[in-house]
Design a protein around this motif. Structure first.
Motif, mmCIF file in Angstrom:
data_model
loop_
_atom_site.group_PDB
_atom_site.id
_atom_site.type_symbol
_atom_site.label_atom_id
_atom_site.label_comp_id
_atom_site.label_asym_id
_atom_site.label_seq_id
_atom_site.Cartn_x
_atom_site.Cartn_y
_atom_site.Cartn_z
ATOM 1 N N GLU A 10 26.925 17.995 -0.722
ATOM 2 C CA GLU A 10 27.081 19.056 0.266
ATOM 3 C C GLU A 10 28.296 19.908 -0.074
ATOM 4 N N HIS A 11 28.118 21.213 0.025
ATOM 5 C CA HIS A 11 29.182 22.182 -0.226
ATOM 6 C C HIS A 11 29.444 22.958 1.060
ATOM 7 N N ASN A 12 30.697 23.201 1.354
ATOM 8 C CA ASN A 12 31.059 24.141 2.410
ATOM 9 C C ASN A 12 31.260 25.486 1.743
ATOM 10 N N VAL A 13 30.396 26.443 2.063
ATOM 11 C CA VAL A 13 30.404 27.742 1.407
ATOM 12 C C VAL A 13 30.654 28.818 2.457
ATOM 13 N N VAL A 14 31.463 29.806 2.095
ATOM 14 C CA VAL A 14 31.794 30.897 3.011
ATOM 15 C C VAL A 14 30.660 31.913 3.004
ATOM 16 N N GLU B 38 29.596 39.891 3.634
ATOM 17 C CA GLU B 38 28.614 38.848 3.927
ATOM 18 C C GLU B 38 27.878 38.494 2.646
ATOM 19 N N ASN B 39 27.710 37.189 2.403
ATOM 20 C CA ASN B 39 26.903 36.708 1.284
ATOM 21 C C ASN B 39 25.576 36.250 1.883
ATOM 22 N N LYS B 40 24.553 37.062 1.725
ATOM 23 C CA LYS B 40 23.255 36.777 2.353
ATOM 24 C C LYS B 40 22.627 35.478 1.849
ATOM 25 N N SER B 41 22.899 35.093 0.606
ATOM 26 C CA SER B 41 22.370 33.831 0.085
ATOM 27 C C SER B 41 22.901 32.649 0.872
ATOM 28 N N VAL B 42 24.165 32.724 1.279
ATOM 29 C CA VAL B 42 24.760 31.649 2.067
ATOM 30 C C VAL B 42 24.198 31.673 3.486
ATOM 31 N N VAL B 43 24.208 32.846 4.100
ATOM 32 C CA VAL B 43 23.753 32.985 5.489
ATOM 33 C C VAL B 43 22.299 32.545 5.632
ATOM 34 N N LYS C 96 22.649 32.426 -8.895
ATOM 35 C CA LYS C 96 21.946 32.045 -7.669
ATOM 36 C C LYS C 96 22.892 31.859 -6.482
ATOM 37 N N LYS C 97 24.164 32.231 -6.665
ATOM 38 C CA LYS C 97 25.136 32.066 -5.592
ATOM 39 C C LYS C 97 25.177 33.270 -4.662
ATOM 40 N N GLY C 98 24.566 34.351 -5.075
ATOM 41 C CA GLY C 98 24.648 35.574 -4.288
ATOM 42 C C GLY C 98 26.015 36.204 -4.471
ATOM 43 N N LYS C 99 26.253 37.274 -3.739
ATOM 44 C CA LYS C 99 27.546 37.930 -3.826
ATOM 45 C C LYS C 99 27.873 38.578 -2.484
ATOM 46 N N GLY C 100 29.150 38.803 -2.290
ATOM 47 C CA GLY C 100 29.586 39.424 -1.047
ATOM 48 C C GLY C 100 29.263 40.902 -1.022
ATOM 49 N N GLU C 101 28.624 41.322 0.055
ATOM 50 C CA GLU C 101 28.310 42.732 0.233
ATOM 51 C C GLU C 101 29.070 43.243 1.447
#
Length: 120
Positions: A72-76, A93-98, A108-113
Motif C-alpha cells: 500500500e502506498h499513500n499517494v497525494v 490534482e493528479n486524476k490517476s490518484v483521485v 502510469k503515475k499520472g501527473k499534476g494538472e
C-alpha cells in the motif's frame, strides 16, 4: 493535501521488464571471449569472475521479484503551490490518484494538472 491509499508495486516498475537471463548470457559470453593472455592465472580469474557474475545476477533477480510485491502506498491526489510572482495559490490534482488508477510504474503515475487558482 489529499492522501489516497492505493495498492501497487513496491518499487517503480520500468516500462519494459529486464531480461536478466539474456543479460547474464551476454556477460558470460563476453567473459569467455575476453583475451586474458596478460594474466598469470587467467583461468582462475575467469572462473572467479564467472562466479561473481552468477551471484550478482541472482541478487538482481531477487530484487526484481521483491520490487514487484504489492504494497500500500499513500499517494497525494491534490495539493497547492504558492506562486508569489503572480500572487496566487495554484491547486493541482493528479486524476490517476483521485480515480484510483495510479500504478507505481513509469508512465502510469499520472501527473499534476492545474485545476484551481486563488488570487491574494
Amino acid at each position: 493535501m489529499n492522501l489516497v491509499t492505493i495498492a501497487s508495486y513496491r518499487d517503480e516498475q520500468p516500462t519494459y521488464p529486464a531480461d536478466r537471463q539474456r543479460e547474464l548470457g551476454q556477460i558470460l559470453r563476453d567473459l569467455q571471449e575476453e583475451d586474458l593472455g596478460s594474466f598469470r592465472n587467467a583461468e582462475r580469474f575467469r572462473e572467479e569472475s564467472k562466479a561473481f557474475q552468477l551471484r550478482f545476477y541472482e541478487q538482481l533477480v531477487f530484487e526484481d521479484k521483491k520490487s514487484r510485491e504489492i504494497v500500500e502506498h499513500n499517494v497525494v491526489g491534490r495539493w497547492c503551490a504558492d506562486d508569489r510572482s503572480l500572487t496566487q495559490v495554484i491547486g493541482f490534482e493528479n486524476k490517476s490518484v483521485v480515480n484510483g488508477q495510479w500504478i507505481n510504474q513509469q508512465g502510469k503515475k499520472g501527473k499534476g494538472e492545474k485545476v484551481k487558482f486563488f488570487r491574494y
